[in-house]
Design a protein around this motif. Sequence first.
Motif, PDB file in Angstrom:
ATOM      1  N   HIS A 173      53.813  42.160  48.457  1.00  8.96           N
ATOM      2  CA  HIS A 173      52.672  41.243  48.572  1.00  8.96           C
ATOM      3  C   HIS A 173      51.386  41.949  48.127  1.00  8.96           C
ATOM      4  CE1 HIS A 173      49.761  38.504  50.421  1.00  8.96           C
ATOM      5  NE2 HIS A 173      50.743  37.610  50.485  1.00  8.96           N
ATOM      6  N   PRO A 174      50.463  41.217  47.483  1.00  7.73           N
ATOM      7  CA  PRO A 174      49.201  41.821  47.041  1.00  7.73           C
ATOM      8  C   PRO A 174      48.374  42.464  48.164  1.00  7.73           C
ATOM      9  CG  PRO A 174      49.511  39.691  45.990  1.00  7.73           C
ATOM     10  CD  PRO A 174      50.608  39.827  47.003  1.00  7.73           C
ATOM     11  N   LEU A 175      48.565  41.990  49.408  1.00 13.62           N
ATOM     12  CA  LEU A 175      47.815  42.555  50.535  1.00 13.62           C
ATOM     13  C   LEU A 175      48.577  43.690  51.238  1.00 13.62           C
ATOM     14  CD1 LEU A 175      46.523  39.240  52.185  1.00 13.62           C
ATOM     15  CD2 LEU A 175      45.214  40.836  50.754  1.00 13.62           C
ATOM     16  N   ALA A 176      49.701  44.084  50.688  1.00 13.14           N
ATOM     17  CA  ALA A 176      50.543  45.084  51.349  1.00 13.14           C
ATOM     18  C   ALA A 176      49.863  46.432  51.497  1.00 13.14           C
ATOM     19  CB  ALA A 176      51.859  45.249  50.589  1.00 13.14           C
ATOM     20  N   ASP A 177      48.874  46.728  50.623  1.00 10.06           N
ATOM     21  CA  ASP A 177      48.218  48.023  50.703  1.00 10.06           C
ATOM     22  C   ASP A 177      47.095  48.055  51.734  1.00 10.06           C
ATOM     23  OD1 ASP A 177      46.570  46.308  49.367  1.00 10.06           O
ATOM     24  OD2 ASP A 177      45.938  47.751  47.838  1.00 10.06           O
ATOM     25  N   ARG A 178      46.825  46.917  52.370  1.00  7.80           N
ATOM     26  CA  ARG A 178      45.788  46.866  53.411  1.00  7.80           C
ATOM     27  C   ARG A 178      46.370  47.320  54.747  1.00  7.80           C
ATOM     28  NH1 ARG A 178      41.754  43.126  51.810  1.00  7.80           N
ATOM     29  NH2 ARG A 178      41.703  43.131  49.523  1.00  7.80           N
ATOM     30  N   ALA A 179      45.575  48.085  55.503  1.00  5.88           N
ATOM     31  CA  ALA A 179      46.012  48.486  56.846  1.00  5.88           C
ATOM     32  C   ALA A 179      45.843  47.347  57.844  1.00  5.88           C
ATOM     33  CB  ALA A 179      45.229  49.709  57.316  1.00  5.88           C
ATOM     34  N   GLU A 180      44.845  46.493  57.583  1.00  8.70           N
ATOM     35  CA  GLU A 180      44.564  45.352  58.450  1.00  8.70           C
ATOM     36  C   GLU A 180      44.299  44.129  57.572  1.00  8.70           C
ATOM     37  OE1 GLU A 180      42.311  47.684  62.110  1.00  8.70           O
ATOM     38  OE2 GLU A 180      41.133  46.905  60.429  1.00  8.70           O
ATOM     39  N   ILE A 181      44.598  42.955  58.121  1.00  8.83           N
ATOM     40  CA  ILE A 181      44.452  41.725  57.344  1.00  8.83           C
ATOM     41  C   ILE A 181      43.754  40.674  58.203  1.00  8.83           C
ATOM     42  CG2 ILE A 181      45.684  39.810  56.231  1.00  8.83           C
ATOM     43  CD1 ILE A 181      47.865  41.788  55.489  1.00  8.83           C
ATOM     44  N   ALA A 182      42.746  40.033  57.620  1.00 12.94           N
ATOM     45  CA  ALA A 182      42.098  38.899  58.287  1.00 12.94           C
ATOM     46  C   ALA A 182      42.899  37.637  57.985  1.00 12.94           C
ATOM     47  CB  ALA A 182      40.669  38.748  57.800  1.00 12.94           C
TER      48      ALA A 182
END
Length: 289
Positions: A173-182
């Motif tokens: 997923h494109p957000l997989a590199d984020r530690a936290e997600i809103a």
Amino acid sequence: MELRHLRYFVAVAEELNFSRAAEKLHIAQPPLSQQIQDLEAELSVQLFERTKRRVELTEAGKIFLAEVEKVFEQVHQAVKAAQRASRGEVGKLAIGFNSSATYSVLPDLLRQFRQHCPDVELILRELTTSQQLEKLQQNQIDLGLLYLPVDTNELKVVSVLKEPLMVALPETHPLADRAEIAIAQLINEPFILPPPRLGEGLYSQIMRFFDRISFHPKVIQTATLLQTAIALVAGGVGVALVPASLQNLKRTGVIYRAIVPTAPEVEIVLAWRQNNLSPVLQRFVELVL
């Protein structure tokens, strides 16, 4: 014939002396002699050979003694079994649990109970919250591990776990590199949610969170079991909100990320019928809470 008659017989058989046997039994000798005579009359068998100098068992008496000793051993075992049952150490306990409990509180609760009550037969059933509530009301399970809310006064409810929800994403997923997600970042994502009816406990808590932040998920699929939801995430079907303990389910292709700014919490409770007087249930509750 009563157990006391058998006790009197055993005492005389062991002492081979009516005076010593009466003293051992804390009764007078004449009543003891009369009780033995009554026993022999009831059996139509002579149990003792009596002379002025000695008392001996007849052959029939020896055989009767061996059988009576077995009776007393069985009585002793029956008393022990009844006492253990009253303490909740033997018997059966039917427990319902939701799928996330298998990755959080259930193993520790079972291990703790097993250490103290290894002879209790546990009947374990994986059920949704609504299924557990139904089985509890129908007396088909004794105890449930389920999500709030529980909307009935017939059940005793005690919290055993509060944990945050996390986002389960495909590892690509494109957000997989984020530690936290809103959550707002997932506005266009396809969601996998529990079905409103069968998964109503977790579903209700997730939807209350969405309502609170005015978020309207695009639901593409429902999954009754969290394991199924994670499998669908791994297959790229969508994303899911799951309890943090699901991180213990190591599934290739799935990553878990914290929700910001404030992650919603879900709560698992132990629930049982107020009128369930099972000693095994009471013992379980005493040990694990």
